[in-house]
Design a protein around this motif. Structure first.
Motif, PDB file in Angstrom:
ATOM      1  N   ASP A  65       0.796  -1.270  -0.050  1.00 59.50           N
ATOM      2  CA  ASP A  65       0.033   0.079  -0.070  1.00 59.50           C
ATOM      3  C   ASP A  65       0.921   1.377   0.121  1.00 59.50           C
ATOM      4  OD1 ASP A  65      -2.180   1.341   0.005  1.00 59.50           O
ATOM      5  OD2 ASP A  65      -2.297   1.389   2.165  1.00 59.50           O
ATOM      6  N   LEU A  66       0.753   2.264  -0.962  1.00 54.71           N
ATOM      7  CA  LEU A  66       1.619   3.214  -0.923  1.00 54.71           C
ATOM      8  C   LEU A  66       0.983   4.502  -1.004  1.00 54.71           C
ATOM      9  CD1 LEU A  66       4.666   3.107  -1.842  1.00 54.71           C
ATOM     10  CD2 LEU A  66       3.901   3.268  -4.202  1.00 54.71           C
ATOM     11  N   PRO A  67       0.982   5.364   0.159  1.00 52.94           N
ATOM     12  CA  PRO A  67       0.392   6.777   0.289  1.00 52.94           C
ATOM     13  C   PRO A  67       1.320   7.590  -0.648  1.00 52.94           C
ATOM     14  CG  PRO A  67       0.736   5.668   2.387  1.00 52.94           C
ATOM     15  CD  PRO A  67       1.343   4.693   1.544  1.00 52.94           C
ATOM     16  N   ALA A  68       0.915   8.822  -0.985  1.00 53.68           N
ATOM     17  CA  ALA A  68       1.849   9.753  -1.389  1.00 53.68           C
ATOM     18  C   ALA A  68       2.955   9.978  -0.530  1.00 53.68           C
ATOM     19  CB  ALA A  68       1.174  11.108  -1.683  1.00 53.68           C
ATOM     20  N   GLY A  69       4.023  10.351  -1.123  1.00 54.66           N
ATOM     21  CA  GLY A  69       5.364  10.845  -0.184  1.00 54.66           C
ATOM     22  C   GLY A  69       6.116   9.410   0.084  1.00 54.66           C
TER      23      GLY A  69
END
Ligand code: AMP
Ligand code: MG
Length: 414
Positions: free
Chosen positions: A85-89
């Motif tokens: 899972d890849l949030p912004a930043g």
């Protein structure tokens, strides 16, 4: 008793375009100041600004969704295993291998192995595995590295005015200290024995000084710094003294006293000061008497006293001068557009007439609505006006619905 003013030898009335050329020929850009970019709004950029890095600095996603390999979803609908899972930043720890996907939020860097982002709207939004319902072309929803700017590119060229978009670009390239043109200081004086100041008691025959204040406001709008010199009595001595005190500023503007009246002393005062007159009369209405002079190295603009003449000549001659002094390199003159005039216009036809209008954008075109009163003393006619329709010399009537040349002096609304 003083006599009426007459033209000096060699002086002739010149066209507006020639007057504008003479004004701009007299103005040189002032020095450069270094300011923080957050203070640069309204100034003129005086250096080329380059990007120091690629923006964005890597391929990233334009949408919330799943980073995938385009070939994996070519036969959609398909299910893929969600491995991270890849949030912004954040940066992916894993690589998108065949049959897998990484959940990704807008702005996050595209993980290794992925070439496409399936936006959440075409999926079942699953967590451990995701079903993708549509195929996508490779690269869909991916913003490429350097798409906005590439390291080394000139992203803002010196000589442009700094508006909000430029401030954003300065921030983007982390240009914290920026070279901008010095703002010119502009001395403002109003001549006339009939003029009283705001707050003074009104008596018969007097006129409240509105020109100094509206000129000061327009000087600010143009990006310069006004300096009020005050109201000058109609005597040769007072006029000379006031002009001299104005010479501490980069430019001097006076209103009134430049016509052919017996008490119009500005021209005499300029002669006394050894000024070099560049022009005295311009073939336009309102605003025929407009003086441009070089006095002890300073540029002097003598505008007519009528409030509307004063403002029209400010837009045509002084705004461009201020822009050039701040270092703006192109688009110095106010823009001229074609507008459709909604009512018939009448003009004397003896000189080019600049008629105040409100320009609005309607049904895909620009419409000009003339102000009811076109008298050069009617200052309220400038309140709604954002345009000046040009009716050329020799033309006495313009039919309703005609397309006319219009100088824009303010923003156009709908
Ligand atoms: P002048 O150009 O000196 O002949 O002035 C023309 C007319 O403009 C005067 O009769 C005044 O009504 C008006 N006027 C001159 N100076 C000002 C001012 N500072 N503010 C408002 N109106 C002015
Ligand atoms: Mg006067």
């Amino acid at each position: 008793m003083p006599t009426f003013q007459t033209p000096r030898a060699g002086e002739r009335m010149i066209a507006v375009e020639e007057a504008q050329e003479r004004v701009l020929a007299e103005v040189q850009p002032l020095g450069v100041e270094r300011v923080t970019f957050t203070d640069a709004l309204g100034r003129v950029l005086r250096e080329d600004v380059r990007a120091t890095a690629d923006v964005p600095h890597g391929d990233n996603t334009a949408m919330d969704g799943y980073a995938v390999r385009a070939e994996d979803i070519a036969n959609a609908p398909v299910s893929l295993r969600v491995i991270e899972d890849l949030p912004a930043g954040t940066v992916a720890a894993k690589r998108v291998e065949p049959g897998t996907a990484i959940r990704i939020m807008t702005g996050a860097l595209l993980p290794e192995g992925a070439d496409t982002v399936a936006h959440v709207e075409i999926t079942d939004a699953g967590s451990d595995s995701v079903k993708v319902f549509e195929s996508l072309r490779r690269g869909t929803n991916v913003r490429k590295r350097g798409e906005d700017m590439c390291a080394g590119d000139i992203v803002l060229a010196g000589g442009i005015p700094i508006h909000s978009a430029e401030v954003g670009v300065l921030a983007s390239v982390q240009k914290v200290i920026v070279g901008v043109g010095r703002r010119p200081s502009v001395a403002i004086l109003s001549t006339g024995d009939e003029i009283i100041d705001v707050g003074d008691a009104m008596t018969r025959g007097k006129v409240v000084n509105s020109n100094s204040y509206s000129l000061a406001a327009r000087v600010c709008e143009a990006g310069a710094i006004p300096r009020m010199v005050g109201i000058i009595a109609d005597t040769p001595e007072a006029t000379v003294a006031a002009i001299e005190s104005g010479l501490e500023s980069d430019f001097v503007i006076s209103s009134g006293g430049v016509s052919v009246g017996a008490y119009d002393f500005v021209k005499d005062a300029l002669d006394t000061l050894g000024a070099e007159t560049k022009f005295w009369q311009v073939a336009m209405k309102p605003g025929k008497p407009v003086v441009l002079s070089r006095v002890r190295g300073r540029l002097y603009f003598g505008l007519p006293g009528n409030p509307v003449s004063c403002m029209v000549s400010f837009h045509l001659f002084i705004s461009p001068a201020i822009r050039k002094a701040m270092g703006q390199s192109t688009n110095l003159l106010p823009p001229i557009v074609q507008t459709r005039v909604v009512v018939p216009l009448k003009s004397r036809g003896d000189r080019r007439n600049y008629m105040r209008v409100r320009v609005v954008a309607r049904d895909g075109e620009l419409i000009s609505q003339p102000m009811v009163s076109q008298g050069s003393g009617v200052s309220t006619s400038m309140v709604q006006a954002n345009g000046l329709v040009v009716v050329e010399s020799g033309i006495t009537a313009v039919e309703a619905g005609s397309m006319v040349q219009t100088v824009l002096v303010g923003p156009v609304q709908s």
